[in-house]
Design an enzyme around this catalytic site. Structure first.
Site, PDB file in Angstrom:
ATOM      1  N   ASP A 176     -11.787   2.472   5.664  1.00 42.95           N
ATOM      2  CA  ASP A 176     -12.304   1.104   5.682  1.00 42.95           C
ATOM      3  C   ASP A 176     -13.799   1.055   5.393  1.00 42.95           C
ATOM      4  O   ASP A 176     -14.293   0.080   4.850  1.00 42.95           O
ATOM      5  CB  ASP A 176     -12.065   0.460   7.056  1.00 42.95           C
ATOM      6  CG  ASP A 176     -10.824  -0.402   7.036  1.00 42.95           C
ATOM      7  OD1 ASP A 176     -10.395  -0.776   5.947  1.00 42.95           O
ATOM      8  OD2 ASP A 176     -10.301  -0.691   8.123  1.00 42.95           O
ATOM      9  N   GLN A 198      -4.031  -1.625   9.954  1.00 33.87           N
ATOM     10  CA  GLN A 198      -3.914  -2.962   9.373  1.00 33.87           C
ATOM     11  C   GLN A 198      -4.377  -4.022  10.380  1.00 33.87           C
ATOM     12  O   GLN A 198      -3.926  -4.039  11.527  1.00 33.87           O
ATOM     13  CB  GLN A 198      -2.453  -3.217   8.963  1.00 33.87           C
ATOM     14  CG  GLN A 198      -2.211  -4.537   8.281  1.00 33.87           C
ATOM     15  CD  GLN A 198      -2.842  -4.600   6.892  1.00 33.87           C
ATOM     16  OE1 GLN A 198      -2.808  -3.641   6.142  1.00 33.87           O
ATOM     17  NE2 GLN A 198      -3.442  -5.729   6.565  1.00 33.87           N
ATOM     18  N   LYS A 235       0.835  -1.209   0.000  1.00 34.75           N
ATOM     19  CA  LYS A 235       0.000   0.000   0.000  1.00 34.75           C
ATOM     20  C   LYS A 235       0.867   1.255   0.000  1.00 34.75           C
ATOM     21  O   LYS A 235       0.580   2.219  -0.710  1.00 34.75           O
ATOM     22  CB  LYS A 235      -0.912  -0.007   1.238  1.00 34.75           C
ATOM     23  CG  LYS A 235      -1.993  -1.066   1.155  1.00 34.75           C
ATOM     24  CD  LYS A 235      -2.618  -1.328   2.501  1.00 34.75           C
ATOM     25  CE  LYS A 235      -3.420  -2.625   2.445  1.00 34.75           C
ATOM     26  NZ  LYS A 235      -3.838  -3.101   3.766  1.00 34.75           N
TER      27      LYS A 235
END
Ligand code: NDP
Length: 344
Positions: free
Chosen positions: A121, A98, A54
């Site tokens: 998210d 994460q 990422k």
């Protein structure tokens, strides 16, 4: 081969190039670039691979990555404090924590501390609730569904500010994903895949309005949000799950099939309606002694059979997978635009 094979890699590359251009424009207009904070706790190999993927992707398109690497033993209170600092940082437009977090930390508590405005998210109950309600639009949307077939320009525009979505593979550390993660040579990404599905269909001109859509799977990260999005796009949606009887008959009636069951090659060619659009989210590692790694990846759909019948189909790998990190980048960009425009 009858079906048009949807090339996720090519679409992902095209979107990344668009993102780079937009980031450049934002920088010229506001003197700022989008910022994504990626928080990792501990040394899990799989999590580290995802996170580095990422961060690298951010750099490629000019998004500033804020790296927060915390030790395995960090307390929940200290982690929450870090999240609060990122919430308050005006250069951070998206925050990813994460997952999974170490057992002594309550994941739900930490995730709900992320500012809604920066919650890339999209799994905040408020977002999911709004996604489920007619006439409401969530601020963030889980990314795999977003990657699914969106019909009209109008619908896409209506969801413009929703386009800051989920890096959902944070939430998904399945055996197959772990294996995939090790298989860096495969070169595919596993994040905002829901969002990628929508984009893939949209960019391939597949319309949704009035169509019969069947979603195979009802997980919080894929099946459920995909179903709700399809409903919002005016499809007639049926959800198939492990207790559904006669799944084959139901799937055969579908104009659009979204497969997200995690069952290798479960959906046969004979289950597909001729001309249907088939988006295969499934990513399953199956043994293959002919491969150096000892395994290969297959979807939930029997590609060889289904591609002889379908109108459009995504391969595995190379379909939904490559879209995931790309959609995360896109969400971060959209979030930054929203925040910067509000402040200007
Ligand atoms: P889950 O295991 O959380 O959910 C699977 C769903 O499929 C459940 O709702 C389950 O039903 C249903 N299901 C399982 N077996 C059957 C069956 N035989 N018939 C009908 N329904 C069935 O998986 P996820 O949603 O997290 O992931 C699904 C797949 O997508 C996996 O292969 C995963 O690796 C892949 N994936 C790929 C991503 C990408 O970026 N390409 C990202 C995320 C996931 P029930 O609820 O009744 O148990």
């Amino acid at each position: 081969m009858v079906a048009t094979v949807i090339d996720g890699k090519a679409v992902a590359q095209a979107i990344r190039s668009e993102i780079s251009d937009e980031v450049r424009l934002l920088s010229q207009k506001y003197g700022k670039v989008p910022g994504l904070a990626v928080v990792i706790v501990g040394n899990r190999k799989d999590s580290q691979s995802y996170v580095s993927m990422k961060r690298k992707a951010c750099a490629e398109v000019g998004i500033k990555s804020f790296d927060v690497d915390l030790p395995e033993q960090v307390s929940e209170a200290d982690l929450v404090k870090q999240v609060h600092e990122l919430n308050a940082n005006p250069d951070v437009h998206g925050i990813l924590v994460q997952l999974p977090l170490p057992k002594h930390i309550n994941e739900e508590k930490v995730l709900t501390e992320i500012s809604l405005e920066k919650d890339v998210d999209g799994f905040h109950p408020l977002n999911i609730g709004k996604l489920a309600m007619k006439g409401r639009e969530p601020l963030f949307l889980p990314c795999t569904p977003k990657a699914n077939p969106l019909d009209s320009e109008n619908f896409c525009n209506g969801l413009d500010y929703v386009k800051k979505c989920v890096d959902f593979d944070q939430l998904l550390v399945t055996k197959s994903l772990l294996k995939l993660c090790e298989a860096a040579s495969v070169g595919i990404y596993f994040t905002t895949c829901m969002q990628g599905c929508l984009e893939l269909l949209h960019r391939n001109g597949v319309s949704i309005k009035g169509k019969k859509a069947v979603v195979v799977g009802r997980s919080n990260i894929v099946g459920l949000p995909v179903s709700m999005l399809l409903l919002k796009a005016d499809a007639t949606v049926t959800i198939v799950h492990s207790h559904t009887s006669d799944a084959e008959r139901i799937i055969r009636e579908a104009d659009i099939v979204i497969a997200a069951a995690g069952q290798p090659k479960m959906i046969k060619g004979s289950w597909i309606k001729p001309g249907a659009a088939v988006i295969d989210v499934g990513t399953n590692a199956v043994d293959d002694p002919s491969k150096k790694s000892g395994y290969r990846l297959v979807g939930d759909v029997d590609f060889e059979e289904a591609s002889q019948v379908a109108g459009w189909i995504t391969p595995v790998p190379g379909g939904v997978g490559p879209m995931t990190v790309t959609m995360l980048l896109k969400n971060t960009l959209e979030g930054a635009k929203r925040i910067l425009e509000q402040r200007s």
